[in-house]
Design a protein around this motif. Sequence first.
Motif, PDB file in Angstrom:
ATOM      1  N   ILE A 169       0.867  -1.170   0.000  1.00  0.00           N
ATOM      2  CA  ILE A 169       0.000   0.000   0.000  1.00  0.00           C
ATOM      3  C   ILE A 169       0.905   1.221   0.000  1.00  0.00           C
ATOM      4  CG2 ILE A 169      -1.721   1.314   1.282  1.00  0.00           C
ATOM      5  CD1 ILE A 169      -2.715  -1.360   2.436  1.00  0.00           C
ATOM      6  N   THR A 170       0.598   2.168  -0.878  1.00  0.00           N
ATOM      7  CA  THR A 170       1.365   3.410  -0.943  1.00  0.00           C
ATOM      8  C   THR A 170       0.651   4.495  -0.133  1.00  0.00           C
ATOM      9  OG1 THR A 170       2.198   2.840  -3.134  1.00  0.00           O
ATOM     10  CG2 THR A 170       2.334   5.160  -2.493  1.00  0.00           C
ATOM     11  N   TYR A 171       1.439   5.213   0.666  1.00  0.00           N
ATOM     12  CA  TYR A 171       0.955   6.366   1.428  1.00  0.00           C
ATOM     13  C   TYR A 171       1.768   7.577   1.015  1.00  0.00           C
ATOM     14  CZ  TYR A 171      -1.506   3.198   4.621  1.00  0.00           C
ATOM     15  OH  TYR A 171      -2.355   2.271   5.165  1.00  0.00           O
ATOM     16  N   GLU A 172       1.157   8.759   1.108  1.00  0.00           N
ATOM     17  CA  GLU A 172       1.864   9.996   0.801  1.00  0.00           C
ATOM     18  C   GLU A 172       1.664  10.984   1.947  1.00  0.00           C
ATOM     19  OE1 GLU A 172       2.178  13.497  -2.604  1.00  0.00           O
ATOM     20  OE2 GLU A 172       0.868  11.783  -2.947  1.00  0.00           O
ATOM     21  N   CYS A 173       2.722  11.705   2.277  1.00  0.00           N
ATOM     22  CA  CYS A 173       2.661  12.741   3.304  1.00  0.00           C
ATOM     23  C   CYS A 173       2.001  13.967   2.668  1.00  0.00           C
ATOM     24  CB  CYS A 173       4.067  13.070   3.822  1.00  0.00           C
ATOM     25  SG  CYS A 173       4.082  14.305   5.118  1.00  0.00           S
ATOM     26  N   ARG A 174       0.834  14.338   3.191  1.00  0.00           N
ATOM     27  CA  ARG A 174       0.062  15.449   2.623  1.00  0.00           C
ATOM     28  C   ARG A 174      -0.465  16.348   3.736  1.00  0.00           C
ATOM     29  NH1 ARG A 174      -3.894  12.179  -1.571  1.00  0.00           N
ATOM     30  NH2 ARG A 174      -2.265  11.382  -2.948  1.00  0.00           N
ATOM     31  N   ASP A 175      -0.986  17.511   3.319  1.00  0.00           N
ATOM     32  CA  ASP A 175      -1.649  18.396   4.274  1.00  0.00           C
ATOM     33  C   ASP A 175      -2.854  17.678   4.858  1.00  0.00           C
ATOM     34  OD1 ASP A 175       0.006  20.660   4.012  1.00  0.00           O
ATOM     35  OD2 ASP A 175      -1.046  21.282   2.184  1.00  0.00           O
ATOM     36  N   LYS A 176      -3.040  17.844   6.153  1.00  0.00           N
ATOM     37  CA  LYS A 176      -4.180  17.250   6.836  1.00  0.00           C
ATOM     38  C   LYS A 176      -5.439  18.015   6.437  1.00  0.00           C
ATOM     39  CE  LYS A 176      -4.876  15.204  11.313  1.00  0.00           C
ATOM     40  NZ  LYS A 176      -4.407  15.161  12.702  1.00  0.00           N
ATOM     41  N   LYS A 177      -6.463  17.282   6.060  1.00  0.00           N
ATOM     42  CA  LYS A 177      -7.715  17.888   5.629  1.00  0.00           C
ATOM     43  C   LYS A 177      -8.314  18.696   6.788  1.00  0.00           C
ATOM     44  CE  LYS A 177     -11.999  16.696   3.303  1.00  0.00           C
ATOM     45  NZ  LYS A 177     -12.780  15.654   2.679  1.00  0.00           N
ATOM     46  N   TRP A 211      -0.050  11.049   6.966  1.00  0.00           N
ATOM     47  CA  TRP A 211       0.102  10.046   5.917  1.00  0.00           C
ATOM     48  C   TRP A 211      -1.278   9.732   5.359  1.00  0.00           C
ATOM     49  CZ3 TRP A 211       4.528   9.217   3.775  1.00  0.00           C
ATOM     50  CH2 TRP A 211       5.705   9.368   4.502  1.00  0.00           C
ATOM     51  N   VAL A 212      -1.423   9.821   4.035  1.00  0.00           N
ATOM     52  CA  VAL A 212      -2.700   9.601   3.362  1.00  0.00           C
ATOM     53  C   VAL A 212      -2.578   8.389   2.443  1.00  0.00           C
ATOM     54  CG1 VAL A 212      -4.377  10.615   1.756  1.00  0.00           C
ATOM     55  CG2 VAL A 212      -3.249  12.062   3.463  1.00  0.00           C
ATOM     56  N   PHE A 213      -3.570   7.506   2.515  1.00  0.00           N
ATOM     57  CA  PHE A 213      -3.651   6.319   1.662  1.00  0.00           C
ATOM     58  C   PHE A 213      -3.711   6.762   0.203  1.00  0.00           C
ATOM     59  CE2 PHE A 213      -6.343   3.384  -0.736  1.00  0.00           C
ATOM     60  CZ  PHE A 213      -5.790   2.157  -0.434  1.00  0.00           C
ATOM     61  N   LYS A 260       6.539  16.787   3.199  1.00  0.00           N
ATOM     62  CA  LYS A 260       5.304  16.744   2.406  1.00  0.00           C
ATOM     63  C   LYS A 260       5.625  16.315   0.977  1.00  0.00           C
ATOM     64  CE  LYS A 260       3.080  20.590   1.926  1.00  0.00           C
ATOM     65  NZ  LYS A 260       2.217  21.761   2.077  1.00  0.00           N
ATOM     66  N   GLY A 261       4.796  15.435   0.438  1.00  0.00           N
ATOM     67  CA  GLY A 261       5.006  14.910  -0.913  1.00  0.00           C
ATOM     68  C   GLY A 261       5.780  13.603  -0.940  1.00  0.00           C
ATOM     69  N   THR A 262       6.380  13.240   0.191  1.00  0.00           N
ATOM     70  CA  THR A 262       7.118  11.983   0.280  1.00  0.00           C
ATOM     71  C   THR A 262       6.127  10.815   0.228  1.00  0.00           C
ATOM     72  OG1 THR A 262       8.774  13.021   1.676  1.00  0.00           O
ATOM     73  CG2 THR A 262       8.681  10.613   1.728  1.00  0.00           C
ATOM     74  N   LYS A 263       6.502   9.766  -0.485  1.00  0.00           N
ATOM     75  CA  LYS A 263       5.673   8.557  -0.544  1.00  0.00           C
ATOM     76  C   LYS A 263       6.412   7.429   0.157  1.00  0.00           C
ATOM     77  CE  LYS A 263       3.046   9.672  -4.647  1.00  0.00           C
ATOM     78  NZ  LYS A 263       2.652   9.281  -5.994  1.00  0.00           N
ATOM     79  N   GLU A 264       5.645   6.600   0.826  1.00  0.00           N
ATOM     80  CA  GLU A 264       6.188   5.402   1.496  1.00  0.00           C
ATOM     81  C   GLU A 264       5.342   4.211   1.081  1.00  0.00           C
ATOM     82  OE1 GLU A 264       8.318   4.900   4.524  1.00  0.00           O
ATOM     83  OE2 GLU A 264       9.044   6.967   4.678  1.00  0.00           O
ATOM     84  N   ILE A 265       6.008   3.086   0.889  1.00  0.00           N
ATOM     85  CA  ILE A 265       5.325   1.842   0.531  1.00  0.00           C
ATOM     86  C   ILE A 265       5.394   0.901   1.721  1.00  0.00           C
ATOM     87  CG2 ILE A 265       5.397  -0.172  -0.981  1.00  0.00           C
ATOM     88  CD1 ILE A 265       6.449   1.712  -3.183  1.00  0.00           C
ATOM     89  N   VAL A 266       4.232   0.347   2.074  1.00  0.00           N
ATOM     90  CA  VAL A 266       4.110  -0.544   3.231  1.00  0.00           C
ATOM     91  C   VAL A 266       3.614  -1.900   2.742  1.00  0.00           C
ATOM     92  CG1 VAL A 266       2.931  -0.883   5.433  1.00  0.00           C
ATOM     93  CG2 VAL A 266       3.563   1.423   4.712  1.00  0.00           C
ATOM     94  N   LYS A 267       4.263  -2.968   3.155  1.00  0.00           N
ATOM     95  CA  LYS A 267       3.850  -4.327   2.790  1.00  0.00           C
ATOM     96  C   LYS A 267       2.596  -4.719   3.574  1.00  0.00           C
ATOM     97  CE  LYS A 267       7.487  -5.160   0.217  1.00  0.00           C
ATOM     98  NZ  LYS A 267       7.351  -5.120  -1.200  1.00  0.00           N
ATOM     99  N   TYR A 268       1.764  -5.548   2.960  1.00  0.00           N
ATOM    100  CA  TYR A 268       0.577  -6.056   3.650  1.00  0.00           C
ATOM    101  C   TYR A 268       0.123  -7.370   3.032  1.00  0.00           C
ATOM    102  CZ  TYR A 268      -3.212  -5.396   0.251  1.00  0.00           C
ATOM    103  OH  TYR A 268      -4.057  -5.528  -0.819  1.00  0.00           O
ATOM    104  N   GLN A 269      -0.779  -8.013   3.752  1.00  0.00           N
ATOM    105  CA  GLN A 269      -1.430  -9.223   3.264  1.00  0.00           C
ATOM    106  C   GLN A 269      -2.850  -9.235   3.821  1.00  0.00           C
ATOM    107  OE1 GLN A 269       0.730 -12.980   3.389  1.00  0.00           O
ATOM    108  NE2 GLN A 269      -1.111 -13.986   4.167  1.00  0.00           N
TER     109      GLN A 269
END
Length: 184
Positions: free
Chosen positions: A57-65, A73-75, A165-174
Amino acid sequence: MSSRILAGAAALVAVSVLSACGTMSQAPAFDQASLPDAVKVPAGNVVSMETVGVGEITYECRDKKDAAGQTEWVFVGPKAVLNDRSGKAVGTYYGPPATWEANDGSKFTGTQVAISPASAGNIPLQLVKANPATGNGAMTDVTFVQRVATVGGVAPKSECSTATKGTKEIVKYQADYILYKAAK
């Protein structure tokens, strides 16, 4: 006792254990009755396919709504291989929009109906209503999808700030994705 008697006894025990295992039915991968009500599939639907999604799953650091100057971190979206219970790849899951696609080319998108918390560190359980499929095949006539048995996939614990902000992180899941069709 002689070693021959001991060897014979050991062989008899092994045969008995193996015979007992052969007559036991395999436990289901999930138990609909034990799931939270929010993610139970409505009556009138039956399991059409059980898959295990393994991916990221990719998440991105964004402004909080609705919170100026704050970030979170936003999905962004998932990408997973869907395997059958024997481990054979039978399709993919990706998004947005949330899309389940079989190797035969049939696919559908879905709309989240409900979620329910999973254990700490795991994405929530989920119930999704399927939209009509495109193509003919395994995904044709799917009505609902349950996401159960989740492992990992939560937002990263790394820093998310105005500086990142704008950084993306990838997290493993199952997760198990249980697909349903209307009972006939």
